[in-house]
Design a protein around this motif. Structure first.
Motif, PDB file in Angstrom:
ATOM      1  N   ASN A  51       2.051 -18.339 -10.269  1.00 13.85           N
ATOM      2  CA  ASN A  51       1.191 -18.188  -9.103  1.00 13.85           C
ATOM      3  C   ASN A  51       0.387 -19.472  -8.951  1.00 13.85           C
ATOM      4  O   ASN A  51      -0.716 -19.603  -9.485  1.00 13.85           O
ATOM      5  CB  ASN A  51       0.266 -16.985  -9.281  1.00 13.85           C
ATOM      6  CG  ASN A  51      -0.565 -16.711  -8.039  1.00 13.85           C
ATOM      7  OD1 ASN A  51      -0.855 -17.607  -7.242  1.00 13.85           O
ATOM      8  ND2 ASN A  51      -0.960 -15.467  -7.869  1.00 13.85           N
ATOM      9  N   TYR A  53       9.525 -11.778  -1.351  1.00 17.51           N
ATOM     10  CA  TYR A  53       8.077 -11.879  -1.160  1.00 17.51           C
ATOM     11  C   TYR A  53       7.344 -11.786  -2.503  1.00 17.51           C
ATOM     12  O   TYR A  53       6.511 -12.636  -2.829  1.00 17.51           O
ATOM     13  CB  TYR A  53       7.610 -10.763  -0.222  1.00 17.51           C
ATOM     14  CG  TYR A  53       6.098 -10.632  -0.162  1.00 17.51           C
ATOM     15  CD1 TYR A  53       5.341 -11.504   0.605  1.00 17.51           C
ATOM     16  CD2 TYR A  53       5.442  -9.648  -0.903  1.00 17.51           C
ATOM     17  CE1 TYR A  53       3.952 -11.395   0.637  1.00 17.51           C
ATOM     18  CE2 TYR A  53       4.066  -9.531  -0.877  1.00 17.51           C
ATOM     19  CZ  TYR A  53       3.323 -10.406  -0.103  1.00 17.51           C
ATOM     20  OH  TYR A  53       1.961 -10.295  -0.080  1.00 17.51           O
ATOM     21  N   HIS A  58       0.210 -20.652   3.170  1.00 22.02           N
ATOM     22  CA  HIS A  58       1.454 -20.019   2.739  1.00 22.02           C
ATOM     23  C   HIS A  58       2.466 -20.124   3.879  1.00 22.02           C
ATOM     24  O   HIS A  58       2.197 -19.656   4.986  1.00 22.02           O
ATOM     25  CB  HIS A  58       1.232 -18.546   2.411  1.00 22.02           C
ATOM     26  CG  HIS A  58       0.474 -18.315   1.145  1.00 22.02           C
ATOM     27  ND1 HIS A  58      -0.883 -18.530   1.040  1.00 22.02           N
ATOM     28  CD2 HIS A  58       0.887 -17.880  -0.082  1.00 22.02           C
ATOM     29  CE1 HIS A  58      -1.277 -18.233  -0.187  1.00 22.02           C
ATOM     30  NE2 HIS A  58      -0.233 -17.838  -0.892  1.00 22.02           N
ATOM     31  N   VAL A  68       5.962 -15.626  -3.003  1.00 20.79           N
ATOM     32  CA  VAL A  68       4.899 -15.827  -2.018  1.00 20.79           C
ATOM     33  C   VAL A  68       3.845 -16.832  -2.479  1.00 20.79           C
ATOM     34  O   VAL A  68       3.343 -17.633  -1.679  1.00 20.79           O
ATOM     35  CB  VAL A  68       4.243 -14.484  -1.620  1.00 20.79           C
ATOM     36  CG1 VAL A  68       3.553 -13.826  -2.803  1.00 20.79           C
ATOM     37  CG2 VAL A  68       3.274 -14.692  -0.453  1.00 20.79           C
ATOM     38  N   HIS A  69       3.508 -16.823  -3.762  1.00 21.99           N
ATOM     39  CA  HIS A  69       2.462 -17.721  -4.249  1.00 21.99           C
ATOM     40  C   HIS A  69       3.002 -18.905  -5.050  1.00 21.99           C
ATOM     41  O   HIS A  69       2.220 -19.660  -5.637  1.00 21.99           O
ATOM     42  CB  HIS A  69       1.469 -16.948  -5.120  1.00 21.99           C
ATOM     43  CG  HIS A  69       0.719 -15.869  -4.387  1.00 21.99           C
ATOM     44  ND1 HIS A  69       0.057 -16.094  -3.201  1.00 21.99           N
ATOM     45  CD2 HIS A  69       0.547 -14.555  -4.677  1.00 21.99           C
ATOM     46  CE1 HIS A  69      -0.515 -14.968  -2.795  1.00 21.99           C
ATOM     47  NE2 HIS A  69      -0.218 -14.017  -3.664  1.00 21.99           N
ATOM     48  N   ASN A 115      -0.007 -15.441  10.244  1.00 22.50           N
ATOM     49  CA  ASN A 115       1.219 -14.738   9.867  1.00 22.50           C
ATOM     50  C   ASN A 115       2.365 -15.013  10.832  1.00 22.50           C
ATOM     51  O   ASN A 115       3.316 -14.245  10.918  1.00 22.50           O
ATOM     52  CB  ASN A 115       0.964 -13.234   9.800  1.00 22.50           C
ATOM     53  CG  ASN A 115      -0.074 -12.872   8.764  1.00 22.50           C
ATOM     54  OD1 ASN A 115      -0.215 -13.554   7.758  1.00 22.50           O
ATOM     55  ND2 ASN A 115      -0.815 -11.803   9.007  1.00 22.50           N
ATOM     56  N   TYR A 127      -0.906 -20.609  -6.253  1.00 22.76           N
ATOM     57  CA  TYR A 127      -1.999 -20.448  -5.295  1.00 22.76           C
ATOM     58  C   TYR A 127      -3.323 -20.227  -6.017  1.00 22.76           C
ATOM     59  O   TYR A 127      -4.383 -20.662  -5.556  1.00 22.76           O
ATOM     60  CB  TYR A 127      -1.698 -19.276  -4.368  1.00 22.76           C
ATOM     61  CG  TYR A 127      -2.755 -19.034  -3.311  1.00 22.76           C
ATOM     62  CD1 TYR A 127      -3.054 -20.010  -2.355  1.00 22.76           C
ATOM     63  CD2 TYR A 127      -3.458 -17.828  -3.261  1.00 22.76           C
ATOM     64  CE1 TYR A 127      -4.013 -19.790  -1.383  1.00 22.76           C
ATOM     65  CE2 TYR A 127      -4.424 -17.604  -2.296  1.00 22.76           C
ATOM     66  CZ  TYR A 127      -4.700 -18.590  -1.362  1.00 22.76           C
ATOM     67  OH  TYR A 127      -5.660 -18.378  -0.402  1.00 22.76           O
ATOM     68  N   LYS A 128      -3.277 -19.556  -7.162  1.00 21.71           N
ATOM     69  CA  LYS A 128      -4.492 -19.285  -7.926  1.00 21.71           C
ATOM     70  C   LYS A 128      -4.888 -20.458  -8.825  1.00 21.71           C
ATOM     71  O   LYS A 128      -5.947 -20.427  -9.448  1.00 21.71           O
ATOM     72  CB  LYS A 128      -4.314 -18.025  -8.772  1.00 21.71           C
ATOM     73  CG  LYS A 128      -4.367 -16.738  -7.970  1.00 21.71           C
ATOM     74  CD  LYS A 128      -4.408 -15.528  -8.890  1.00 21.71           C
ATOM     75  CE  LYS A 128      -4.582 -14.237  -8.097  1.00 21.71           C
ATOM     76  NZ  LYS A 128      -4.654 -13.047  -8.992  1.00 21.71           N
ATOM     77  N   LYS A 154       1.044 -14.477   3.381  1.00 14.89           N
ATOM     78  CA  LYS A 154       0.603 -13.509   2.374  1.00 14.89           C
ATOM     79  C   LYS A 154       0.821 -12.073   2.848  1.00 14.89           C
ATOM     80  O   LYS A 154       0.982 -11.163   2.042  1.00 14.89           O
ATOM     81  CB  LYS A 154      -0.877 -13.738   2.030  1.00 14.89           C
ATOM     82  CG  LYS A 154      -1.122 -14.990   1.216  1.00 14.89           C
ATOM     83  CD  LYS A 154      -2.558 -15.089   0.772  1.00 14.89           C
ATOM     84  CE  LYS A 154      -3.480 -15.490   1.897  1.00 14.89           C
ATOM     85  NZ  LYS A 154      -4.877 -15.712   1.428  1.00 14.89           N
ATOM     86  N   THR A 155       0.779 -11.893   4.161  1.00 14.87           N
ATOM     87  CA  THR A 155       1.049 -10.572   4.737  1.00 14.87           C
ATOM     88  C   THR A 155       2.312 -10.661   5.581  1.00 14.87           C
ATOM     89  O   THR A 155       2.351 -11.396   6.569  1.00 14.87           O
ATOM     90  CB  THR A 155      -0.120 -10.099   5.624  1.00 14.87           C
ATOM     91  OG1 THR A 155      -1.315 -10.062   4.854  1.00 14.87           O
ATOM     92  CG2 THR A 155       0.169  -8.719   6.191  1.00 14.87           C
TER      93      THR A 155
END
Length: 343
Positions: free
Chosen positions: A84, A138, A116, A142-143, A159, A86-87, A120-121
């Motif tokens: 991940n 996903y 992203h 995704v991240h 989105n 993104y974090k 994310k959604t």
């Protein structure tokens, strides 16, 4: 004694250190073990006296193992493909550095945010475009780094479908975003392809030193070591253990391992008893720590119902001592030892 070091050598040395730290951060490796690495650097580089400073530091760091290893390109790739990102608190900086390699145009990242590409959604349109494996793709990507870019239009794109986002990417003056407009679709294959490219760039920016292959190692004549240091102790004899502020004299590797185990048993009996069934002490043909001395060639009783196999080579005894210490959080910073000088 003072030494004059020119600024170019200082910068080269700092590049090695930055690569070591950044690669470890990217691979989510613990930082608490690094205090000892850098605290002992002055001592450790003495074994490479005929090398320039940056090569001496590179040799020491690239020779680290276990918790303090210098991650090579394979480790970095394996970790970044799915982690991940993104974090990761420094991801924006990483992408900025990759961008800086792509051309002469200077881009200000101050007002930019992480975006992203696959959002994310997931909207219904995205689920259709991703196909039957939409949920799987996903959850997996995704991240990940290949699905991330930087933009000043995060809220506008939100989105939106990939077709809609491509229009914004096409007009971007940020290369790592602009190049996305060349993709016809965005899915698993494209994310992996972009991840591979970004990881290759990362490995070029924060390089793994190749000095190891060109160094002919001299015999390590040092006598003082931290417990987690990588050292071949064949033919060497320990003379002292320093643990939790106390000093214990020893005269063999059997005595070394026995005393480490006894000290750790007294420090926390419950943790030590958990080692009886721990996989790390399974041994090649018999358990090293067991609740019985059956089948042990040279058993040593540590406490009631705890026995230690002592029929080990010097390096085996040291490595099992390290494994014991490793099970006690923070204890690696409280234990060191001395060897008798080579005569």
């Amino acid at each position: 004694m003072y030494h004059n070091i020119d600024m170019q050598m200082v910068c080269k040395t700092l590049d090695v250190i930055l690569s070591y730290v950044m690669r470890r951060l990217l691979c989510e490796m613990p930082t608490n073990a690094l205090n000892k690495v850098f605290a002992s650097m002055v001592k450790d580089i003495e074994q490479y006296k005929d090398k320039v400073l940056c090569d001496r530091v590179a040799a020491v760091l690239a020779g680290k193992k276990g918790k303090v290893v210098f991650p090579n390109n394979i480790l970095v790739r394996d970790k970044l493909l799915l982690r991940n990102s993104y974090k990761f608190s420094h991801i924006k900086y990483v992408l900025e550095q990759i961008e800086c390699r792509q051309g002469k145009e200077v881009v200000s990242f101050d007002e930019l945010t992480i975006e992203h590409i696959m959002p994310k959604t997931l909207t219904t349109k995205w689920k259709i475009d991703l196909g039957k494996k939409a949920s799987e793709i996903y959850e997996k990507y995704v991240h990940c780094i290949g699905n991330l870019t930087v933009t000043g239009y995060n809220s506008e794109m939100s989105n939106g479908s990939f077709e809609e986002k491509k229009k914004v990417y096409r007009e971007s003056n940020i290369y790592i975003s602009k190049v996305l407009s060349k993709f016809d679709v965005w899915g698993e294959v494209e994310i992996i392809q972009r991840s591979e490219w970004l990881i290759k760039e990362i490995c070029s920016i924060w390089q793994y030193p190749n000095i190891i292959s060109s160094i002919s190692y001299e015999v390590d004549t040092r006598t003082e070591f931290d417990i987690m240091d990588e050292v071949n102790v064949t033919g060497r004899t320990p003379c002292q253990i320093e643990i939790c502020g106390g000093t214990i004299p020893v005269d063999s590797w059997r005595s070394f391992l026995k005393n480490i185990c006894m000290q750790m048993y007294e420090y926390d009996t419950q943790i030590f008893r958990s080692l009886i069934r721990h996989k790390d002490f399974k041994g090649k043909s018999k358990r090293i720590i067991d609740d019985t001395d059956e089948n042990m060639r040279v058993p040593q009783k540590i406490a009631e119902g705890i026995y230690l196999e002592m029929n080990l080579s010097a390096n085996e005894a040291l490595n099992y001592a390290k494994l014991v210490i490793d099970k006690y959080e923070g204890m690696e910073n409280e234990c060191s030892y001395k060897l008798k000088p080579i005569t």
